[in-house]
Write a protein that holds these residues in place. Sequence first.
Motif, PDB file in Angstrom:
ATOM      1  N   PHE A 210       0.815  -1.212   0.000  1.00  0.00           N
ATOM      2  CA  PHE A 210       0.000   0.000   0.000  1.00  0.00           C
ATOM      3  C   PHE A 210       0.857   1.274   0.000  1.00  0.00           C
ATOM      4  O   PHE A 210       0.586   2.237   0.717  1.00  0.00           O
ATOM      5  N   GLY A 211       1.923   1.229  -0.788  1.00  0.00           N
ATOM      6  CA  GLY A 211       2.781   2.400  -0.930  1.00  0.00           C
ATOM      7  C   GLY A 211       3.830   2.572   0.148  1.00  0.00           C
ATOM      8  O   GLY A 211       4.573   3.554   0.141  1.00  0.00           O
ATOM      9  N   VAL A 212       3.932   1.629   1.080  1.00  0.00           N
ATOM     10  CA  VAL A 212       4.917   1.700   2.157  1.00  0.00           C
ATOM     11  C   VAL A 212       5.982   0.638   1.913  1.00  0.00           C
ATOM     12  O   VAL A 212       5.662  -0.542   1.745  1.00  0.00           O
ATOM     13  N   ALA A 213       7.240   1.041   1.900  1.00  0.00           N
ATOM     14  CA  ALA A 213       8.335   0.102   1.667  1.00  0.00           C
ATOM     15  C   ALA A 213       8.378  -0.942   2.774  1.00  0.00           C
ATOM     16  O   ALA A 213       8.261  -0.614   3.961  1.00  0.00           O
TER      17      ALA A 213
ATOM     18  N   VAL B 237       9.514   3.711  13.721  1.00  0.00           N
ATOM     19  CA  VAL B 237      10.433   4.555  14.483  1.00  0.00           C
ATOM     20  C   VAL B 237      11.468   5.191  13.565  1.00  0.00           C
ATOM     21  O   VAL B 237      11.809   6.373  13.703  1.00  0.00           O
ATOM     22  N   GLY B 238      11.966   4.411  12.597  1.00  0.00           N
ATOM     23  CA  GLY B 238      12.934   4.956  11.653  1.00  0.00           C
ATOM     24  C   GLY B 238      12.349   6.084  10.824  1.00  0.00           C
ATOM     25  O   GLY B 238      13.013   7.104  10.585  1.00  0.00           O
ATOM     26  N   SER B 239      11.117   5.916  10.385  1.00  0.00           N
ATOM     27  CA  SER B 239      10.451   6.959   9.598  1.00  0.00           C
ATOM     28  C   SER B 239      10.213   8.209  10.436  1.00  0.00           C
ATOM     29  O   SER B 239      10.369   9.333   9.963  1.00  0.00           O
ATOM     30  N   MET B 240       9.859   8.016  11.709  1.00  0.00           N
ATOM     31  CA  MET B 240       9.637   9.150  12.590  1.00  0.00           C
ATOM     32  C   MET B 240      10.933   9.911  12.851  1.00  0.00           C
ATOM     33  O   MET B 240      10.963  11.145  12.848  1.00  0.00           O
TER      34      MET B 240
ATOM     35  N   LEU C  12       7.302  -1.666  16.497  1.00  0.00           N
ATOM     36  CA  LEU C  12       7.582  -0.250  16.269  1.00  0.00           C
ATOM     37  C   LEU C  12       8.945  -0.029  15.626  1.00  0.00           C
ATOM     38  O   LEU C  12       9.152   0.928  14.888  1.00  0.00           O
ATOM     39  N   PHE C  13       9.881  -0.924  15.917  1.00  0.00           N
ATOM     40  CA  PHE C  13      11.275  -0.720  15.538  1.00  0.00           C
ATOM     41  C   PHE C  13      11.710  -1.517  14.319  1.00  0.00           C
ATOM     42  O   PHE C  13      12.668  -1.124  13.638  1.00  0.00           O
ATOM     43  N   VAL C  14      11.060  -2.638  14.040  1.00  0.00           N
ATOM     44  CA  VAL C  14      11.513  -3.509  12.957  1.00  0.00           C
ATOM     45  C   VAL C  14      10.911  -3.064  11.627  1.00  0.00           C
ATOM     46  O   VAL C  14       9.923  -2.326  11.601  1.00  0.00           O
ATOM     47  N   PRO C  15      11.497  -3.513  10.503  1.00  0.00           N
ATOM     48  CA  PRO C  15      10.902  -3.204   9.200  1.00  0.00           C
ATOM     49  C   PRO C  15       9.471  -3.736   9.100  1.00  0.00           C
ATOM     50  O   PRO C  15       9.090  -4.675   9.802  1.00  0.00           O
ATOM     51  N   LEU C  16       8.701  -3.140   8.203  1.00  0.00           N
ATOM     52  CA  LEU C  16       7.308  -3.546   8.020  1.00  0.00           C
ATOM     53  C   LEU C  16       7.193  -5.034   7.730  1.00  0.00           C
ATOM     54  O   LEU C  16       6.263  -5.692   8.192  1.00  0.00           O
TER      55      LEU C  16
ATOM     56  N   THR D 291       4.621   9.433   6.372  1.00  0.00           N
ATOM     57  CA  THR D 291       3.551   9.879   5.488  1.00  0.00           C
ATOM     58  C   THR D 291       2.243   9.257   5.957  1.00  0.00           C
ATOM     59  O   THR D 291       2.226   8.391   6.843  1.00  0.00           O
ATOM     60  N   ALA D 292       1.145   9.685   5.359  1.00  0.00           N
ATOM     61  CA  ALA D 292      -0.160   9.128   5.728  1.00  0.00           C
ATOM     62  C   ALA D 292      -0.211   7.615   5.506  1.00  0.00           C
ATOM     63  O   ALA D 292      -0.694   6.883   6.385  1.00  0.00           O
ATOM     64  N   PRO D 293       0.284   7.093   4.357  1.00  0.00           N
ATOM     65  CA  PRO D 293       0.270   5.630   4.193  1.00  0.00           C
ATOM     66  C   PRO D 293       1.102   4.910   5.242  1.00  0.00           C
ATOM     67  O   PRO D 293       0.703   3.848   5.742  1.00  0.00           O
ATOM     68  N   VAL D 294       2.278   5.466   5.605  1.00  0.00           N
ATOM     69  CA  VAL D 294       3.121   4.837   6.626  1.00  0.00           C
ATOM     70  C   VAL D 294       2.373   4.780   7.959  1.00  0.00           C
ATOM     71  O   VAL D 294       2.324   3.731   8.616  1.00  0.00           O
ATOM     72  N   ALA D 295       1.781   5.904   8.360  1.00  0.00           N
ATOM     73  CA  ALA D 295       1.049   5.941   9.625  1.00  0.00           C
ATOM     74  C   ALA D 295      -0.140   4.986   9.606  1.00  0.00           C
ATOM     75  O   ALA D 295      -0.413   4.295  10.597  1.00  0.00           O
ATOM     76  N   LEU D 296      -0.846   4.910   8.474  1.00  0.00           N
ATOM     77  CA  LEU D 296      -2.036   4.068   8.383  1.00  0.00           C
ATOM     78  C   LEU D 296      -1.671   2.586   8.427  1.00  0.00           C
ATOM     79  O   LEU D 296      -2.256   1.815   9.193  1.00  0.00           O
ATOM     80  N   VAL D 297      -0.681   2.190   7.605  1.00  0.00           N
ATOM     81  CA  VAL D 297      -0.320   0.769   7.534  1.00  0.00           C
ATOM     82  C   VAL D 297       0.235   0.289   8.866  1.00  0.00           C
ATOM     83  O   VAL D 297      -0.185  -0.751   9.401  1.00  0.00           O
TER      84      VAL D 297
END
Length: 251
Positions: free
Chosen positions: A140-143, A149-152, A215-219, A158-164
């Motif tokens: 859904f557009g998130v790598a 935590v890394g993105s923060m 929170l800390f690991v990759p998606l 972004t909105a997709p990161v927060a949503l997913v």
Amino acid sequence: MDPLSFPPIAATLDAAYALLMGLADFLQPVAGAASAALAIVVLTLLVRTILIPTGIAQARAEQTRARLAPKLRALQRRYKNDRERMSRETMRLYADEKASPFAGCAPVLVQAPIVGVVYALFLHPVIAGHANALLTEQLFGVALGASLVGSMSSGTVTAPVALVFGVVLVLILLVAEVTRRLFRPEVEASEGVPGGEAITRMAGFLQYGTAVVALFVPLAAALYLLVTVAWTLVQRCVLRRRFPVEPATST
């Protein structure tokens, strides 16, 4: 020296990479751009299927701990001033019952390195000397290599990161709460074991600790954690019917 260049580790990561890429290619006609994410789900289900025997062993261990709880409480009362004797008598009780206080730990111990491999696959740009194409995969557009935590910390939320990530975390927490409510009597039964108070506190923390890790690991690793906690809940509900834990009575 890069630990990933150590031949056994590099070979393990390369094999896992090939497996995931193969699964993603196979699922691409069905899942499209989310094929790699679906491959993570399929991999998790395969791993948990292989671990079904350890789940059965864990259910048997839970049943044994509940059955022995009254005897363990009696040992605590009898030898409360002699902890060394209490430990010896506790181990003797388990030996007489052909059981172990550490039985049922296999699922956690086996899955720890698997989560580590998934984590490494979506963290490093080079695997065994070749480019890591998994880092280009998304959900859904998130790598799949992005972490919340890394993105923060980098200011790239972004909105997709927060949503997913929000959906993944909420689902993990929901499973944790359902697990806590359904299996609270089992935790209470463990209080008959020496150190039972600490066991109870740790069990309560572990119900929600997975969400903290996510929170800390990759998606990709967070997806693995979500699927595995959901599987664990369903498996425990099924096995509880096969290996019921009777309420412990005081002696």
